[in-house]
Structures are given as C-alpha cells and as structure tokens.
Design a protein around this motif. Structure first.
Motif, PDB file in Angstrom:
ATOM      1  N   GLY A  49      41.252  45.753  31.604  1.00  0.00           N
ATOM      2  CA  GLY A  49      40.472  46.103  30.714  1.00  0.00           C
ATOM      3  C   GLY A  49      39.415  46.937  31.299  1.00  0.00           C
ATOM      4  N   ALA A  50      38.929  47.545  32.222  1.00  0.00           N
ATOM      5  CA  ALA A  50      38.405  48.528  33.517  1.00  0.00           C
ATOM      6  C   ALA A  50      39.197  49.692  33.201  1.00  0.00           C
ATOM      7  CB  ALA A  50      38.074  48.673  34.728  1.00  0.00           C
ATOM      8  N   PHE A  51      40.813  49.454  33.135  1.00  0.00           N
ATOM      9  CA  PHE A  51      42.012  50.848  33.339  1.00  0.00           C
ATOM     10  C   PHE A  51      41.654  51.232  32.149  1.00  0.00           C
ATOM     11  CE2 PHE A  51      46.015  51.461  33.054  1.00  0.00           C
ATOM     12  CZ  PHE A  51      45.726  52.628  33.968  1.00  0.00           C
ATOM     13  N   VAL A  52      41.851  50.165  30.707  1.00  0.00           N
ATOM     14  CA  VAL A  52      42.305  50.594  29.725  1.00  0.00           C
ATOM     15  C   VAL A  52      41.178  51.105  29.084  1.00  0.00           C
ATOM     16  CG1 VAL A  52      42.636  49.855  26.964  1.00  0.00           C
ATOM     17  CG2 VAL A  52      44.095  48.040  29.290  1.00  0.00           C
ATOM     18  N   ALA A  53      39.420  50.461  29.694  1.00  0.00           N
ATOM     19  CA  ALA A  53      38.303  51.094  29.394  1.00  0.00           C
ATOM     20  C   ALA A  53      38.383  52.709  29.377  1.00  0.00           C
ATOM     21  CB  ALA A  53      37.178  50.557  29.351  1.00  0.00           C
ATOM     22  N   SER A  54      38.818  53.394  30.699  1.00  0.00           N
ATOM     23  CA  SER A  54      38.929  54.282  30.461  1.00  0.00           C
ATOM     24  C   SER A  54      39.977  55.455  30.360  1.00  0.00           C
ATOM     25  CB  SER A  54      38.873  54.164  32.556  1.00  0.00           C
ATOM     26  OG  SER A  54      40.353  54.327  32.769  1.00  0.00           O
ATOM     27  N   GLY A  55      40.141  54.822  29.365  1.00  0.00           N
ATOM     28  CA  GLY A  55      41.822  55.863  29.439  1.00  0.00           C
ATOM     29  C   GLY A  55      42.924  55.907  29.716  1.00  0.00           C
ATOM     30  N   ARG A  56      42.712  54.860  30.932  1.00  0.00           N
ATOM     31  CA  ARG A  56      43.661  54.378  31.227  1.00  0.00           C
ATOM     32  C   ARG A  56      44.160  56.231  32.724  1.00  0.00           C
ATOM     33  NH1 ARG A  56      48.905  51.920  28.259  1.00  0.00           N
ATOM     34  NH2 ARG A  56      48.117  50.527  26.530  1.00  0.00           N
ATOM     35  N   ALA A  57      42.987  56.379  32.653  1.00  0.00           N
ATOM     36  CA  ALA A  57      42.584  57.255  33.548  1.00  0.00           C
ATOM     37  C   ALA A  57      41.982  57.457  35.428  1.00  0.00           C
ATOM     38  CB  ALA A  57      41.920  58.477  33.279  1.00  0.00           C
ATOM     39  N   ASP A  58      41.596  56.082  35.585  1.00  0.00           N
ATOM     40  CA  ASP A  58      40.776  55.567  36.163  1.00  0.00           C
ATOM     41  C   ASP A  58      41.922  55.128  37.586  1.00  0.00           C
ATOM     42  OD1 ASP A  58      38.551  56.484  36.043  1.00  0.00           O
ATOM     43  OD2 ASP A  58      37.398  54.706  35.534  1.00  0.00           O
ATOM     44  N   GLY A  59      41.507  55.363  38.926  1.00  0.00           N
ATOM     45  CA  GLY A  59      42.331  54.780  39.887  1.00  0.00           C
ATOM     46  C   GLY A  59      41.421  53.947  40.168  1.00  0.00           C
ATOM     47  N   THR A  66      33.534  50.430  38.670  1.00  0.00           N
ATOM     48  CA  THR A  66      33.318  49.848  37.631  1.00  0.00           C
ATOM     49  C   THR A  66      32.741  48.697  37.548  1.00  0.00           C
ATOM     50  OG1 THR A  66      33.745  51.687  36.510  1.00  0.00           O
ATOM     51  CG2 THR A  66      33.690  49.774  35.140  1.00  0.00           C
ATOM     52  N   LEU A  67      33.549  47.604  38.428  1.00  0.00           N
ATOM     53  CA  LEU A  67      33.579  46.040  38.721  1.00  0.00           C
ATOM     54  C   LEU A  67      32.177  45.978  39.143  1.00  0.00           C
ATOM     55  CD1 LEU A  67      37.722  45.248  38.393  1.00  0.00           C
ATOM     56  CD2 LEU A  67      36.054  45.122  37.205  1.00  0.00           C
ATOM     57  N   THR A  68      32.212  46.486  40.696  1.00  0.00           N
ATOM     58  CA  THR A  68      31.123  46.581  41.410  1.00  0.00           C
ATOM     59  C   THR A  68      29.464  46.626  40.926  1.00  0.00           C
ATOM     60  OG1 THR A  68      32.057  46.212  43.142  1.00  0.00           O
ATOM     61  CG2 THR A  68      29.661  46.914  43.178  1.00  0.00           C
ATOM     62  N   ALA A  69      29.790  47.889  39.709  1.00  0.00           N
ATOM     63  CA  ALA A  69      28.619  47.988  39.167  1.00  0.00           C
ATOM     64  C   ALA A  69      28.001  46.451  38.043  1.00  0.00           C
ATOM     65  CB  ALA A  69      28.559  49.216  38.136  1.00  0.00           C
ATOM     66  N   ASP A  70      29.100  46.139  37.461  1.00  0.00           N
ATOM     67  CA  ASP A  70      29.345  44.916  36.415  1.00  0.00           C
ATOM     68  C   ASP A  70      29.049  44.192  37.249  1.00  0.00           C
ATOM     69  OD1 ASP A  70      29.702  46.948  34.264  1.00  0.00           O
ATOM     70  OD2 ASP A  70      31.670  47.068  34.767  1.00  0.00           O
ATOM     71  N   GLY A  71      29.336  43.764  38.183  1.00  0.00           N
ATOM     72  CA  GLY A  71      28.441  42.867  39.224  1.00  0.00           C
ATOM     73  C   GLY A  71      29.802  42.333  40.123  1.00  0.00           C
ATOM     74  N   PHE A  72      30.581  42.352  39.671  1.00  0.00           N
ATOM     75  CA  PHE A  72      31.814  41.918  39.960  1.00  0.00           C
ATOM     76  C   PHE A  72      32.501  42.782  40.712  1.00  0.00           C
ATOM     77  CE2 PHE A  72      36.278  40.637  39.786  1.00  0.00           C
ATOM     78  CZ  PHE A  72      35.991  39.309  40.067  1.00  0.00           C
ATOM     79  N   ARG A  73      31.847  42.077  43.025  1.00  0.00           N
ATOM     80  CA  ARG A  73      31.905  42.864  43.372  1.00  0.00           C
ATOM     81  C   ARG A  73      33.815  42.404  44.387  1.00  0.00           C
ATOM     82  NH1 ARG A  73      27.696  45.343  46.305  1.00  0.00           N
ATOM     83  NH2 ARG A  73      28.706  45.186  47.507  1.00  0.00           N
ATOM     84  N   ILE A  74      33.947  43.432  44.615  1.00  0.00           N
ATOM     85  CA  ILE A  74      35.566  43.615  44.926  1.00  0.00           C
ATOM     86  C   ILE A  74      35.702  44.878  45.713  1.00  0.00           C
ATOM     87  CG2 ILE A  74      36.495  45.018  42.591  1.00  0.00           C
ATOM     88  CD1 ILE A  74      37.976  41.754  44.552  1.00  0.00           C
ATOM     89  N   ASN A  75      36.347  44.672  46.477  1.00  0.00           N
ATOM     90  CA  ASN A  75      37.317  45.481  47.483  1.00  0.00           C
ATOM     91  C   ASN A  75      37.956  46.536  47.033  1.00  0.00           C
ATOM     92  OD1 ASN A  75      39.284  46.798  50.143  1.00  0.00           O
ATOM     93  ND2 ASN A  75      37.981  45.945  51.262  1.00  0.00           N
ATOM     94  N   PRO A  76      38.309  48.042  47.196  1.00  0.00           N
ATOM     95  CA  PRO A  76      38.919  48.616  46.375  1.00  0.00           C
ATOM     96  C   PRO A  76      40.682  48.045  46.832  1.00  0.00           C
ATOM     97  CG  PRO A  76      37.461  49.868  47.172  1.00  0.00           C
ATOM     98  CD  PRO A  76      37.351  48.891  47.629  1.00  0.00           C
ATOM     99  N   LYS A  77      40.928  47.721  48.325  1.00  0.00           N
ATOM    100  CA  LYS A  77      42.374  47.833  48.334  1.00  0.00           C
ATOM    101  C   LYS A  77      42.663  46.509  47.405  1.00  0.00           C
ATOM    102  CE  LYS A  77      41.642  49.615  53.169  1.00  0.00           C
ATOM    103  NZ  LYS A  77      42.255  49.673  54.288  1.00  0.00           N
TER     104      LYS A  77
END
Length: 289
Positions: A49-59, A66-77
């Motif tokens: 969902g975050a990938f699609v919302a970014s226009g398929r631009a975010d790594g 983005t997920l952490t800011a939304d309250g879903f803390r997750i390791n980038p790896k």
C-alpha cells in the motif's frame, strides 16, 4: 490483504507473489488466520500500500519510515525482504538496474592504444582519430563525423547526417579508406560514444583490419586532435555563416575541409599544409618502390 490491493495489482499477480493458488485464496477467505500469518499478511499489505501510494517511487527505507510514522514500527531490512519477495522496486532503481544489466551484457570497450602520444613520430595512415560534433542549421541539427590522420592532420574521411548513428561513423571511415591512405592494422582512436561502441562499427573495423582504441570516459583531452579540428571549423567558418539548411551546412563543411587539407598551414606541421606533409612523408616510400 489481496482484497485491499487487487484493484492495483490483480488477484493473479498477488497470489503468485504470495505463493498461494487463486482457488486457495478464495477458500481461505472464509477461514481464520493464525496470528503469525495475520501479521505477515498485514505487513505485506502495508508495504504494498505504501509503495503504491508513493507512485511506485519509494525504496525500502522510505517505506519503513512511512510505516513507522503511521504507528507500525518495522525494521527497514524487513521491508526490504518483503519487497524482494514481492519482486517490486522503485521505478528509478528499476531503470538503473536495466542500464547496469545492459552494460554487463555488452562487449568491453577497446583499450587506449594511443595514450595521448600525439607528438610522437608516426607514419601516415597508421594512427587515425575521429569524433562526432553537431552543427546548428535552420532545419535543425546536422551531425558531422570525421576521420583524421594523426601524422599529417589530414581529414581523410568525413560524413554528415541529421541523426547520430553507427552508419554515420562507418561512412566516414569508408571514405577515409577510399582515400588510399589507411594502412592495414591502423589504430583508430575515439571516445566512448555509442556509435563507436556499436556492433556495426566494430564489425566494420574487424573486417578491414582497423584496431579500435578509446580513451578514458569523460576525458576530452584523450582525443584532443579530433576536438581541435571541430574548434577550427566552427571558429573559422561555420560560426560566421547563417546555415539555412543541412545541405547548405554540408556544402560549407566540404569547402572548409578542402581548404583545411590543401591550404591551411599548421604550426604543428612546421607551417606546412596536411597535403604537403602527406606528400613529404609518403614520397620516399614511393620513390623507393
């Protein structure tokens, strides 16, 4: 998760990425999930969902932020692993990957056989240099390719076209060979332009025993003689003319090259012309024969 993303990706694509059958997906909709599977599916859904919302631009790093800011803390790896499992990557990264893959597939560029040894005593027809430049006309750009003999500074071959193609440099080299001053095994030195790296030009040179040479990337001084000719023709002739058409420009280029070869005196040649130098350097060989 599939229900929330099927509008963007389609059920078939999502089922394939999640390693479930379409029939299994429809059957599983009516069965409860374990906590582990529910968390994994939620994570995958959020990443997609975050990938699609970014226009398929975010790594993966930006998506994790983005997920952490939304309250879903997750390791980038962890996000990176999910994206790899799904086979998705940012559009810019995809383009860079394709370019890198194309570079890996192509044949290595030729070595630098000249190494800026422009002033060494050499025989005519044994070392050639060439390049492409563009000339502005009222009809649009005209591209000029040259082949210059290093020993005499004579323009042995040239060609013009409204497009930069491999055929442009092949035509220039063919005309150089037609001059009778190109020897078998000659070195031809150029930059790393796509026309000079093309299979068409490489094949042509191989057939006619021409050894290709290229300087370092982004080092214009590695091909200074070819660049010097372009500076002269533009400053001494083309800059002062209003070139109404590509044909007009080609005619002026032809006239200048004739003047350059037969009448223009060069300090590097002891103020002789290229034609005089060619005659002087080839005359002993002709007499001996």
């Amino acid at each position: 998760m599939i229900d929330g993303l099927k509008a963007d990706f389609g059920i078939k694509y999502l089922c394939g990425k999640l390693a479930v059958s379409e029939s299994g997906y429809h059957a599983r909709r009516s069965r409860p999930l374990s906590d582990r599977h529910r968390w994994r599916w939620e994570l995958t859904a959020r990443v997609l969902g975050a990938f699609v919302a970014s226009g398929r631009a975010d790594g993966y790093r930006k998506i994790a932020a983005t997920l952490t800011a939304d309250g879903f803390r997750i390791n980038p790896k962890t996000v990176l692993r999910v994206m790899r499992d799904l086979g998705i990557m940012p559009l810019a990264a995809r383009a860079a990957y394709r370019k890198a893959a194309a570079r890996a597939r192509r044949s290595p560029d030729p070595d630098d056989l000249l190494e800026r040894r422009f002033q060494e005593s050499i025989e005519p027809g044994t070392v050639l240099v060439g390049d492409i430049t563009y000339v502005a006309t009222s009809e649009g750009w005209l591209y000029l390719a040259t082949v210059i003999d290093l020993a005499t500074r004579m323009v042995l071959g040239w060609a013009t076209s409204k497009r930069q193609t491999a055929e442009l440099v092949v035509t220039a080299m063919n005309r150089a060979r037609a001059s009778g001053h190109v020897r078998a095994g000659t070195i031809f030195h150029s930059d790393h332009g796509t026309q000079y790296r093309s299979k068409r030009f490489a094949s042509f040179c191989a057939r006619h025993s021409i050894r290709r040479s290229m300087g370092k990337n982004f080092q214009c001084w590695d091909n200074a003689i070819a660049e010097s000719f372009f500076s002269k023709i533009k400053n001494e002739r083309l800059r002062w003319l209003r070139l109404t058409s590509r044909r007009h420009a080609t005619r002026e280029i032809s006239n200048y090259i004739r003047y350059f070869n037969t009448r223009r005196r060069h300090q590097a040649l002891g103020y002789a012309t290229p034609a005089e130098t060619m005659q002087q350097l080839t005359q002993p060989a002709a007499t001996a024969a």
